[in-house]
Motif scaffolding. Structure first.
Motif, PDB file in Angstrom:
ATOM      1  N   GLY A 165     -12.772   6.193   1.459  1.00  0.00           N
ATOM      2  CA  GLY A 165     -11.805   5.410   2.211  1.00  0.00           C
ATOM      3  C   GLY A 165     -12.431   4.120   2.720  1.00  0.00           C
ATOM      4  O   GLY A 165     -13.605   4.093   3.099  1.00  0.00           O
ATOM      5  N   ASN A 166     -11.647   3.053   2.699  1.00  0.00           N
ATOM      6  CA  ASN A 166     -12.173   1.757   3.127  1.00  0.00           C
ATOM      7  C   ASN A 166     -11.075   1.006   3.847  1.00  0.00           C
ATOM      8  O   ASN A 166     -10.231   0.368   3.214  1.00  0.00           O
ATOM      9  CB  ASN A 166     -12.688   0.965   1.923  1.00  0.00           C
ATOM     10  CG  ASN A 166     -13.478  -0.263   2.330  1.00  0.00           C
ATOM     11  OD1 ASN A 166     -13.140  -0.935   3.303  1.00  0.00           O
ATOM     12  ND2 ASN A 166     -14.527  -0.556   1.583  1.00  0.00           N
ATOM     13  N   ALA A 167     -11.078   1.084   5.170  1.00  0.00           N
ATOM     14  CA  ALA A 167     -10.019   0.448   5.961  1.00  0.00           C
ATOM     15  C   ALA A 167     -10.045  -1.062   5.799  1.00  0.00           C
ATOM     16  O   ALA A 167      -8.990  -1.710   5.727  1.00  0.00           O
ATOM     17  CB  ALA A 167     -10.162   0.833   7.432  1.00  0.00           C
TER      18      ALA A 167
ATOM     19  N   GLY B 107      -1.882   5.219  -7.691  1.00  0.00           N
ATOM     20  CA  GLY B 107      -3.082   4.493  -7.291  1.00  0.00           C
ATOM     21  C   GLY B 107      -3.295   3.304  -8.204  1.00  0.00           C
ATOM     22  O   GLY B 107      -2.980   3.344  -9.390  1.00  0.00           O
TER      23      GLY B 107
ATOM     24  N   VAL C  20      -6.113  -5.890   0.971  1.00  0.00           N
ATOM     25  CA  VAL C  20      -5.026  -5.692   0.015  1.00  0.00           C
ATOM     26  C   VAL C  20      -3.685  -6.030   0.652  1.00  0.00           C
ATOM     27  O   VAL C  20      -2.819  -6.652   0.017  1.00  0.00           O
ATOM     28  CB  VAL C  20      -5.045  -4.242  -0.519  1.00  0.00           C
ATOM     29  CG1 VAL C  20      -3.778  -3.946  -1.311  1.00  0.00           C
ATOM     30  CG2 VAL C  20      -6.270  -4.016  -1.391  1.00  0.00           C
ATOM     31  N   ARG C  21      -3.488  -5.658   1.904  1.00  0.00           N
ATOM     32  CA  ARG C  21      -2.231  -5.974   2.597  1.00  0.00           C
ATOM     33  C   ARG C  21      -1.989  -7.485   2.647  1.00  0.00           C
ATOM     34  O   ARG C  21      -0.840  -7.934   2.629  1.00  0.00           O
ATOM     35  CB  ARG C  21      -2.247  -5.407   4.016  1.00  0.00           C
ATOM     36  CG  ARG C  21      -1.871  -3.937   4.102  1.00  0.00           C
ATOM     37  CD  ARG C  21      -2.153  -3.384   5.483  1.00  0.00           C
ATOM     38  NE  ARG C  21      -1.443  -4.096   6.534  1.00  0.00           N
ATOM     39  CZ  ARG C  21      -0.212  -3.819   6.944  1.00  0.00           C
ATOM     40  NH1 ARG C  21       0.472  -2.864   6.359  1.00  0.00           N
ATOM     41  NH2 ARG C  21       0.330  -4.497   7.936  1.00  0.00           N
TER      42      ARG C  21
ATOM     43  N   ASP D  33      -8.461  -1.999   2.535  1.00  0.00           N
ATOM     44  CA  ASP D  33      -7.009  -1.847   2.609  1.00  0.00           C
ATOM     45  C   ASP D  33      -6.375  -3.026   3.352  1.00  0.00           C
ATOM     46  O   ASP D  33      -5.286  -3.482   2.992  1.00  0.00           O
ATOM     47  CB  ASP D  33      -6.638  -0.538   3.295  1.00  0.00           C
ATOM     48  CG  ASP D  33      -6.980   0.687   2.454  1.00  0.00           C
ATOM     49  OD1 ASP D  33      -7.178   0.520   1.239  1.00  0.00           O
ATOM     50  OD2 ASP D  33      -7.066   1.791   3.016  1.00  0.00           O
ATOM     51  N   ARG D  34      -7.044  -3.509   4.393  1.00  0.00           N
ATOM     52  CA  ARG D  34      -6.508  -4.673   5.115  1.00  0.00           C
ATOM     53  C   ARG D  34      -6.481  -5.904   4.220  1.00  0.00           C
ATOM     54  O   ARG D  34      -5.528  -6.696   4.263  1.00  0.00           O
ATOM     55  CB  ARG D  34      -7.343  -4.938   6.369  1.00  0.00           C
ATOM     56  CG  ARG D  34      -7.160  -3.911   7.467  1.00  0.00           C
ATOM     57  CD  ARG D  34      -7.699  -4.403   8.804  1.00  0.00           C
ATOM     58  NE  ARG D  34      -9.130  -4.650   8.778  1.00  0.00           N
ATOM     59  CZ  ARG D  34     -10.048  -3.731   9.063  1.00  0.00           C
ATOM     60  NH1 ARG D  34      -9.677  -2.497   9.371  1.00  0.00           N
ATOM     61  NH2 ARG D  34     -11.330  -4.051   9.050  1.00  0.00           N
TER      62      ARG D  34
ATOM     63  N   LYS E  94      -8.192   3.392  -8.612  1.00  0.00           N
ATOM     64  CA  LYS E  94      -8.256   4.465  -7.621  1.00  0.00           C
ATOM     65  C   LYS E  94      -7.710   5.790  -8.144  1.00  0.00           C
ATOM     66  O   LYS E  94      -7.960   6.835  -7.550  1.00  0.00           O
ATOM     67  CB  LYS E  94      -7.492   4.059  -6.360  1.00  0.00           C
ATOM     68  CG  LYS E  94      -8.159   2.937  -5.581  1.00  0.00           C
ATOM     69  CD  LYS E  94      -7.354   2.594  -4.343  1.00  0.00           C
ATOM     70  CE  LYS E  94      -8.006   1.470  -3.558  1.00  0.00           C
ATOM     71  NZ  LYS E  94      -7.209   1.080  -2.372  1.00  0.00           N
TER      72      LYS E  94
ATOM     73  N   ASN F 273       0.815  -1.221   0.000  1.00  0.00           N
ATOM     74  CA  ASN F 273       0.000   0.000   0.000  1.00  0.00           C
ATOM     75  C   ASN F 273       0.846   1.268   0.000  1.00  0.00           C
ATOM     76  O   ASN F 273       0.402   2.314   0.450  1.00  0.00           O
ATOM     77  CB  ASN F 273      -0.945   0.009   1.209  1.00  0.00           C
ATOM     78  CG  ASN F 273      -2.228  -0.750   0.920  1.00  0.00           C
ATOM     79  OD1 ASN F 273      -2.669  -0.826  -0.225  1.00  0.00           O
ATOM     80  ND2 ASN F 273      -2.819  -1.327   1.944  1.00  0.00           N
TER      81      ASN F 273
ATOM     82  N   GLN G  29      -0.336   4.923  -1.080  1.00  0.00           N
ATOM     83  CA  GLN G  29      -1.202   5.733  -0.235  1.00  0.00           C
ATOM     84  C   GLN G  29      -0.409   6.752   0.585  1.00  0.00           C
ATOM     85  O   GLN G  29      -0.992   7.682   1.147  1.00  0.00           O
ATOM     86  CB  GLN G  29      -2.016   4.824   0.690  1.00  0.00           C
ATOM     87  CG  GLN G  29      -2.983   3.933  -0.056  1.00  0.00           C
ATOM     88  CD  GLN G  29      -3.856   3.119   0.869  1.00  0.00           C
ATOM     89  OE1 GLN G  29      -3.994   3.425   2.049  1.00  0.00           O
ATOM     90  NE2 GLN G  29      -4.449   2.072   0.339  1.00  0.00           N
TER      91      GLN G  29
END
Length: 436
Positions: free
Chosen positions: A39-41, A188, A47-48, A44-45, A192, A24, A27
């Protein structure tokens, strides 16, 4: 599974390597040109957790550093399918620094922080110089590079202010009144950095948004506005630049939705001979340009052939490992077994409770019983499927668990591959209906 993709042979290296991900990173890059996005926490998790896909490219003697321990049931499934897994270590590069001392590392992406960290530990890096990597991952600077070296680019302009963007849109929309346009910011992935403009109302909205950001932001302002081309072939090239030589390791095809969000890949696409030859020639020319700049390592290039037959060889460059890079050993294994149709796809679903991997896989087997053996006992069947990623997290905004599954399917015919993927979709639909 006997994976024949010899990475050490391609690189001329011996000995173990350490793989790790900073997926990430974009970002953290701030520019004055920022597009509206939610935003979408939880997303993102998820994707990690793609760092687990390094398991498929790493050698059996290598170490893969991941943020979280993979589900042991999932790892057992991979072993049962014949995947020889590397050593898995949970942590960050900082708290596992001993792994890197005097060794060889393969970061997902090279930036200045990674370069300093590895240099301090006398660790060899497989990857490009950090400044060049940053430049090539910038969609605006990539277009400028292509223009300088005579590569065909999309109809459009690079703009250094909102005023320049407004003037460019006015000019382009007058020249192509029925066209859809896309505005791109430098960084991005997965759509994105894109905003699609279907008409003057869309443009007025995004121009006003960019104007507010330009006034309160810092750093340079840079965007492109380009015509959205109708596509015949959505191509991707995997290049390896190493020891002064450029190799086109694979030509694949991206599977995207109507706004360019990546859904999967066709790892063995049909491309007419003439188109493929022209494309590979352009990729070799690009590779030699980048070799002259000092690039070393893998990169992915997204390209298109539009409905008029126009080849646009560089839509964007991913100066890093990509989803397809991780699949190269599996792709080669299946091609050598004579499987002409190989595709990947990702599937998202939410549920009130967390669905464990074994339940997800059992549901697919129930829907596709004739693929039971091919999907679970090595990658040696004439058709079958492999779940090569299964990630879960709790989405606090909707109060549900978000699941993302990655599936590889192969077969003698494209119709059979389509049947397998439809079965996966059906299985997910049935899981959604399961009561907590």
């Amino acid at each position: 599974m006997n994976r024949q993709f010899d990475l050490n042979g391609l690189l001329g290296l011996s000995g173990p390597k350490v793989w790790y991900s900073n997926i990430n990173w974009e970002q953290t890059v701030r520019t004055r040109a920022r597009l509206p996005q939610i935003g979408n926490a939880a997303g993102d998790r998820l994707v990690r957790r793609l760092d687990q896909h390094q398991l498929f490219l790493a050698g059996a003697d290598d170490t893969v550093l991941v943020h979280e321990q993979p589900d042991e049931t999932f790892l057992d499934y991979l072993r049962y399918c014949g995947i020889r897994l590397p050593r898995i270590v949970v942590g960050t590069r900082d708290d596992q620094a001993d792994l890197f001392e005097g060794g060889t590392a393969v970061p997902y992406l090279v930036d200045e922080a990674e370069d300093r960290f590895l240099e301090s530990l006398r660790c060899r890096r497989i990857g490009p110089p950090p400044g060049l990597a940053l430049e090539l991952n910038d969609k605006v600077r990539t277009r400028l590079l292509c223009e300088r070296h005579g590569f065909t680019v999309c109809d459009g302009r690079v703009c250094d202010s909102v005023e320049a963007l407004e003037a460019s849109y006015l000019e382009l929309s007058e020249q192509m009144p029925d066209a859809r346009f896309v505005i791109k910011t430098p960084y991005g992935s997965s759509g994105k950095s894109l905003f699609h403009v279907y008409g003057a109302k869309d443009f007025a909205f995004v121009a006003a948004y960019l104007q507010r950001g330009e006034q309160r932001g810092t750093g340079e302002f840079a965007v492109t506005i380009e015509r959205w081309h109708d596509i015949d072939y959505n191509l991707n090239a995997q290049l390896l630049l190493w020891n002064g030589e450029c190799r086109v390791v694979a030509v694949t095809s991206q599977r995207t939705n109507d706004v360019g969000v990546y859904r999967g890949s066709d790892l063995s696409p049909f491309v007419p001979t003439g188109v493929r030859e022209r494309y590979e020639q352009e990729m070799l020319r690009l590779g030699n340009v980048l070799l002259d700049r000092g690039y070393a390592g893998f990169l992915g290039v997204d390209s298109i052939v539009d409905r008029s037959g126009l080849l646009i060889p560089v839509i964007e460059i991913n100066a890093r490992l990509t989803m397809v890079t991780y699949m190269l050993p599996l792709r080669q294994h299946l091609l050598e077994r004579g499987c002409p149709h190989i595709v990947t796809e990702s599937f998202d679903f939410r549920h009130d409770r967390e669905i464990p991997f074994h339940q997800f896989h059992e549901r697919i087997q129930a829907v596709l019983p004739e693929r039971r053996k091919a999907g679970t006992v090595e990658l040696d069947g004439r058709s079958g499927f492999l779940c090569f990623g299964y990630h879960r997290t709790f989405d606090e905004h909707v109060g549900k668990y978000w699941h993302r599954a990655f599936v590889l399917a192969w077969a003698d015919t494209g119709e059979t591959v389509g049947t397998i993927m439809a079965g996966v979709e059906q299985a997910i639909g049935e899981l959604r209906s399961v009561r907590p």
